[in-house]
Design a protein around this motif. Structure first.
Motif, PDB file in Angstrom:
ATOM      1  N   GLN A  49       0.844  -1.185   0.000  1.00  0.00           N
ATOM      2  CA  GLN A  49       0.000   0.000   0.000  1.00  0.00           C
ATOM      3  C   GLN A  49       0.883   1.240   0.000  1.00  0.00           C
ATOM      4  O   GLN A  49       2.022   1.212   0.472  1.00  0.00           O
ATOM      5  CB  GLN A  49      -0.906   0.007   1.236  1.00  0.00           C
ATOM      6  N   MET A  50       0.349   2.312  -0.552  1.00  0.00           N
ATOM      7  CA  MET A  50       1.095   3.573  -0.498  1.00  0.00           C
ATOM      8  C   MET A  50       1.268   3.955   0.980  1.00  0.00           C
ATOM      9  O   MET A  50       0.273   4.125   1.717  1.00  0.00           O
ATOM     10  CB  MET A  50       0.347   4.673  -1.243  1.00  0.00           C
ATOM     11  N   THR A  69       1.627   5.747   4.496  1.00  0.00           N
ATOM     12  CA  THR A  69       1.212   7.038   5.064  1.00  0.00           C
ATOM     13  C   THR A  69       1.710   7.133   6.504  1.00  0.00           C
ATOM     14  O   THR A  69       2.053   6.123   7.142  1.00  0.00           O
ATOM     15  CB  THR A  69      -0.323   7.179   5.057  1.00  0.00           C
ATOM     16  N   ARG A  70       1.695   8.341   7.058  1.00  0.00           N
ATOM     17  CA  ARG A  70       2.120   8.534   8.440  1.00  0.00           C
ATOM     18  C   ARG A  70       1.192   7.768   9.395  1.00  0.00           C
ATOM     19  O   ARG A  70       1.633   7.231  10.414  1.00  0.00           O
ATOM     20  CB  ARG A  70       2.122  10.021   8.777  1.00  0.00           C
ATOM     21  N   ASP A  71      -0.095   7.697   9.021  1.00  0.00           N
ATOM     22  CA  ASP A  71      -1.050   6.989   9.881  1.00  0.00           C
ATOM     23  C   ASP A  71      -0.725   5.500   9.953  1.00  0.00           C
ATOM     24  O   ASP A  71      -0.842   4.878  11.025  1.00  0.00           O
ATOM     25  CB  ASP A  71      -2.477   7.182   9.362  1.00  0.00           C
ATOM     26  N   HIS A  72      -0.313   4.915   8.805  1.00  0.00           N
ATOM     27  CA  HIS A  72       0.081   3.494   8.806  1.00  0.00           C
ATOM     28  C   HIS A  72       1.186   3.262   9.839  1.00  0.00           C
ATOM     29  O   HIS A  72       1.139   2.312  10.641  1.00  0.00           O
ATOM     30  CB  HIS A  72       0.580   3.069   7.424  1.00  0.00           C
ATOM     31  N   PHE A  73       2.191   4.121   9.797  1.00  0.00           N
ATOM     32  CA  PHE A  73       3.350   3.933  10.671  1.00  0.00           C
ATOM     33  C   PHE A  73       3.012   4.260  12.137  1.00  0.00           C
ATOM     34  O   PHE A  73       3.560   3.650  13.056  1.00  0.00           O
ATOM     35  CB  PHE A  73       4.521   4.779  10.167  1.00  0.00           C
ATOM     36  N   LYS A  74       2.110   5.200  12.321  1.00  0.00           N
ATOM     37  CA  LYS A  74       1.705   5.554  13.681  1.00  0.00           C
ATOM     38  C   LYS A  74       1.019   4.372  14.368  1.00  0.00           C
ATOM     39  O   LYS A  74       1.328   4.030  15.533  1.00  0.00           O
ATOM     40  CB  LYS A  74       0.760   6.750  13.622  1.00  0.00           C
ATOM     41  N   VAL A  75       0.107   3.716  13.622  1.00  0.00           N
ATOM     42  CA  VAL A  75      -0.601   2.557  14.173  1.00  0.00           C
ATOM     43  C   VAL A  75       0.385   1.430  14.440  1.00  0.00           C
ATOM     44  O   VAL A  75       0.345   0.768  15.494  1.00  0.00           O
ATOM     45  CB  VAL A  75      -1.717   2.104  13.219  1.00  0.00           C
ATOM     46  N   MET A  84       4.406   1.440  -8.090  1.00  0.00           N
ATOM     47  CA  MET A  84       4.585   0.546  -9.232  1.00  0.00           C
ATOM     48  C   MET A  84       3.626  -0.642  -9.150  1.00  0.00           C
ATOM     49  O   MET A  84       2.949  -1.007 -10.125  1.00  0.00           O
ATOM     50  CB  MET A  84       6.036   0.045  -9.265  1.00  0.00           C
ATOM     51  N   GLU A  85       3.549  -1.234  -7.960  1.00  0.00           N
ATOM     52  CA  GLU A  85       2.694  -2.408  -7.802  1.00  0.00           C
ATOM     53  C   GLU A  85       1.225  -2.042  -7.986  1.00  0.00           C
ATOM     54  O   GLU A  85       0.462  -2.813  -8.559  1.00  0.00           O
ATOM     55  CB  GLU A  85       2.916  -3.032  -6.435  1.00  0.00           C
ATOM     56  N   GLN A  86       0.848  -0.865  -7.551  1.00  0.00           N
ATOM     57  CA  GLN A  86      -0.538  -0.430  -7.697  1.00  0.00           C
ATOM     58  C   GLN A  86      -0.899  -0.310  -9.178  1.00  0.00           C
ATOM     59  O   GLN A  86      -1.983  -0.714  -9.601  1.00  0.00           O
ATOM     60  CB  GLN A  86      -0.733   0.914  -6.994  1.00  0.00           C
ATOM     61  N   TYR A  87       0.032   0.250  -9.948  1.00  0.00           N
ATOM     62  CA  TYR A  87      -0.213   0.329 -11.395  1.00  0.00           C
ATOM     63  C   TYR A  87      -0.317  -1.071 -12.017  1.00  0.00           C
ATOM     64  O   TYR A  87      -1.225  -1.352 -12.804  1.00  0.00           O
ATOM     65  CB  TYR A  87       0.895   1.121 -12.089  1.00  0.00           C
ATOM     66  N   PHE A  88       0.610  -1.958 -11.650  1.00  0.00           N
ATOM     67  CA  PHE A  88       0.634  -3.296 -12.245  1.00  0.00           C
ATOM     68  C   PHE A  88      -0.569  -4.137 -11.826  1.00  0.00           C
ATOM     69  O   PHE A  88      -1.002  -5.020 -12.557  1.00  0.00           O
ATOM     70  CB  PHE A  88       1.932  -4.021 -11.865  1.00  0.00           C
TER      71      PHE A  88
END
Length: 803
Positions: free
Chosen positions: A688-689, A691-697, A776-780
């Motif tokens: 996933q792209m 985000t700061r929230d991902h890392f905060k959790v 890249m993975e999101q595009y693919f």
């Protein structure tokens, strides 16, 4: 990017002449242009071409030999002599023989017929047949569609006391037979003004000379079949013969023709010259190819409806058998040729011979290989006991195959034919010398340009021009055939609006093309495999024939595809292919005919972890993604040079990192097409792209779970239960935390650092790389084909600038 199979060329027409003719005849500019380009550039010529005259063509007595033949036949009738009609086993020979049967029945003659067996006897007159004729009391032989090269056989007939009248249309040899009469418009001193008669056409002129204006109009049906089947030019007198034959055929009195139309699936009321060529003629020819042509002669001459239907059914079955035989031999011959090419190069003239190749179909096989390789082709069957070879040749426009064979006549027992097609026999001991001699001749005649196929089109048109009215108007140019083909139109820059497969197993293709506010349906037989390569929005150029599609009482214009091209590079979206290796191999074969003048070069790229066998990827270069170099070669195809341009790039797996993608694009900067065949990961397995929230959790979770060292795999297992993110994503986020010293990672364990130094996420290289990799993975994985194609193009441009 798909290259057309041939180079299309369309002649120019003087716009003023086109405009004036259209006004004079009150026809559309499109039809007027077609007439002008076919040489009908005045109102008188055009009207004569479209409407024809009521006359019977040229005076039959202009044919040299006719003045001698007619009195001799009349004498035979008067003296009740027994006459032999000696024919040939192809559709022209069968039609010629049938026409002579009707003529001699009409005249009340005593007669027999003889057609040699293609496999057991071969083409032409044979002395054993002449011996048989003598025993039957024959004193006059009339040949049809054969005899012009039978110098020794006719001399033998003369010794037996039989007169021979030759009616033929094949190329005359230098040494002509000493027959009672030779009738052939191609004789050098024959004043007949039209040289393009079929064998049945010459037979018809003999009937005309004997009966005058009493020739039954329905005999044109027989003459039309042979004329069309033998690929004679549908100009001049042939045009009149075929037009009248088709008109009569729509209410035919012949039970055999009615039955033949029935099994061919041809409606009598709309029968055309194209129907004769592709429906009736193959079934008539099947009789002589796989059995004996006498069966087809009986069909055309029977007066019994039940017998006709039975014989037509038998010919239909023979034709189906013939198709299977042809398919087998084509496969065997192509494999033999490919082996030769690996050891040497593609010869200028292809000569292939084998035991068990039915001599009755070798001409068809030669035609199919010519279409595939665009070289003159000779296919021969070798008799297992005698070693004698009998074969057929088909040639390209640049080489007169009859002249080529004449250059090595001493190596053959017999040969004959036309500039485009011929037959021959020789012993297998001379095959190598024969092939070498032909290729020596070809080397002096052919240039590289001759090996580039060219298709003559009639007009470059917009979809708006190809209306129903235009399609109906084209009928004025019929009948269509040799020298007057069905008009072909070039349409450029049309957008694919719809694509779908149709027919059994999706064998055929149907497109809807749009240009401006106009649309038209396009049907492509046998092209179903291209459906996935022509998604909506693709801009294509096509070469096609215009026709009328009638269904449930409605009529609309329809194009029949002959060839196509996609001018710009393409991205083939085959993501999620069930078997990427198999799909790549199929794609490679599918694109071979559309690779242009150069051979198709294909590269396949995959991850080192891929377990599937690569044996199906023969003829391709193979590459693997490499953590250090980006990609690395595994196998180069022998035909690939260092600077060989790859036309098709197949991604069996997607790259794992942006660096691998950039290395891929740098290695193949000019690939015409890229095929995406990689699997689609489940949602939780995708990155996933960040985000700061991902890392905060995640930071809070680790703080709670790793106050003491925890095995990394155990921690990841617990984190996946608490998070919507998958293990791949979490592992890469741990890389970021390790780099920023938010965790202590050692000996397979992880422990939370309670008081780390304050650092920004963007200071982490792993964070930046994770963002790029996730993008890249999101595009693919998730983007549409058009979005992915645009993104890949931008990446390719970026790589080329850096390079």
């Amino acid at each position: 990017m798909l290259h057309s199979k041939s180079r299309w060329q369309s002649p120019e027409a003087d716009p003023e002449v086109v405009r004036n003719l259209a006004q004079s005849l009150s026809v559309s500019p499109l039809l007027s242009s077609l007439l002008v380009k076919r040489g009908m550039n005045t109102p008188d010529k055009a009207l004569l071409f479209m409407e024809g005259g009521d006359g019977e063509g040229h005076d039959p007595f202009l044919l040299k030999g006719m003045a001698e033949a007619v009195p001799r036949i009349r004498k035979a009738l008067q003296d009740d002599e027994h006459i032999l009609v000696y024919g040939d086993y192809d559709a022209d020979g069968v039609s010629s023989t049938a026409l002579m049967i009707y003529l001699l029945r009409y005249l009340g003659a005593s007669f027999d017929i003889y057609i040699p067996h293609r496999a057991n006897e071969g083409y032409g007159l044979h002395n054993h047949a002449l011996d048989w004729a003598k025993q039957q009391g024959v004193s006059l032989i009339i040949t049809v569609d054969t005899g012009i090269s039978a110098y020794h056989q006719i001399a033998y007939a003369n010794e037996l006391g039989m007169d021979v009248i030759v009616t033929d249309h094949h190329e005359p040899p230098e040494l002509l037979p000493e027959a009672y009469a030779l009738i052939n418009p191609k004789l050098p001193d024959c004043p007949y003004p039209f040289k393009g008669l079929a064998g049945v056409g010459v037979a018809y002129k003999l009937a005309q000379a004997l009966l005058g204006d009493k020739v039954p109009v329905e005999w044109h049906e027989i003459a039309a079949i042979g004329t069309v089947a033998d690929l004679m030019p549908l100009l001049d007198e042939n045009r009149s013969i075929v037009r009248k034959g088709l008109s009569s055929m729509r209410n035919s009195p012949f039970p055999g023709i009615r039955a033949l139309l029935g099994v061919s699936g041809i409606p009598m009321e709309t029968v055309s010259a194209v129907n004769i060529a592709f429906g009736m003629a193959p079934r008539i020819n099947a009789s002589g190819r796989l059995d004996h042509a006498g069966r087809a002669v009986t069909l055309l001459t029977t007066e019994n409806r039940d017998e006709a239907e039975e014989l037509a059914g038998e010919l239909d079955l023979l034709n189906k058998e013939r198709q299977l035989v042809v398919e087998r031999i084509v496969t065997e011959a192509a494999a033999m040729l490919e082996l030769q090419i690996q050891q040497d190069k593609l010869p200028d003239i292809i000569v292939l011979a084998q035991q068990g190749w039915n001599v009755g179909v070798v001409g068809i096989v030669a035609s199919k290989l010519l279409e595939r390789y665009y070289r003159p082709v000779i296919i021969l069957d070798i008799h297992p006991e005698t070693g004698m070879c009998k074969g057929s040749a088909r040639s390209i426009p640049g080489l007169d195959i009859y002249e080529a064979l004449s250059s090595c006549a001493d190596l053959m027992d017999h040969f004959g034919g036309h500039p485009a097609a011929a037959g021959m026999s020789l012993h297998q001991d001379r095959l190598k010398e024969f092939a070498a001699a032909l290729n020596d001749y070809a080397a002096k005649v052919l240039t590289p340009e001759h090996f580039l196929p060219v298709t003559d089109a009639d007009e470059e048109a917009a979809i708006a021009d190809l209306s129903l009215q235009a399609a109906l108007e084209l009928d004025k140019l019929a009948p269509f055939g040799m020298a007057n083909p069905v008009p072909k139109f070039i349409v450029r820059g049309a957008a694919v609006k719809e694509t779908r497969k149709m027919g059994q197993d999706g064998k055929h293709l149907k497109l809807v093309l749009q240009q401006g506010g106009h649309t038209i349906e396009v049907v492509a037989f046998g092209k179903g495999g291209l459906a996935e390569l022509l998604p909506g929005g693709t801009l294509i150029d096509i070469l096609a024939e215009l026709s009328v599609n009638e269904w449930n009482g409605s009529r609309k214009p329809q194009l029949m595809l002959q060839d196509l091209a996609v001018p710009k590079p393409q991205l083939f979206d085959l993501r999620g292919a069930a078997d990427a290796v198999k799909q790549a191999a199929q794609l490679h074969e599918l694109l071979k005919p559309y690779s242009g003048a150069k051979p198709l070069r294909t590269a396949a790229v995959f991850q080192n972890s891929r377990l599937s066998p690569m044996g199906a990827l023969q003829g391709m270069s193979l590459w693997v993604y490499d953590e250090d170099a980006g990609i690395s070669p595994v196998r180069h195809h022998p035909a690939d040079s260092e600077d060989a341009q790859v036309s098709l790039l197949c991604l069996l797996d997607m790259p794992e990192t942006p660096e691998q993608l950039d290395a891929l694009l740098a290695a193949f900067p000019q690939a015409d097409n890229i095929a995406l065949l990689h699997s689609i990961r489940d949602g939780r397995d995708r990155l996933q792209m960040p985000t700061r929230d991902h890392f905060k959790v995640l930071y809070k979770s680790i703080a709670a779970l790793a106050t003491a060292p925890v095995p990394e795999h155990e921690l990841l297992r617990r984190l996946t239960r608490q998070s919507s993110m998958g293990m791949r994503m979490l592992a890469k986020m741990l890389d970021v935390f390790e780099e920023l010293e938010f965790i202590d990672r050692s000996r397979g364990t992880i422990m939370f650092v309670t008081q780390p130094s304050a650092k920004s996420l963007t200071a982490s290289q792993h964070f930046v790389r994770l963002g790029k990799t996730a993008e890249m993975e999101q595009y693919f994985m998730e983007s549409s084909r058009s979005e992915l194609q645009e993104w890949m193009l931008s990446r390719r441009l970026d790589v080329s600038r850096v390079g």
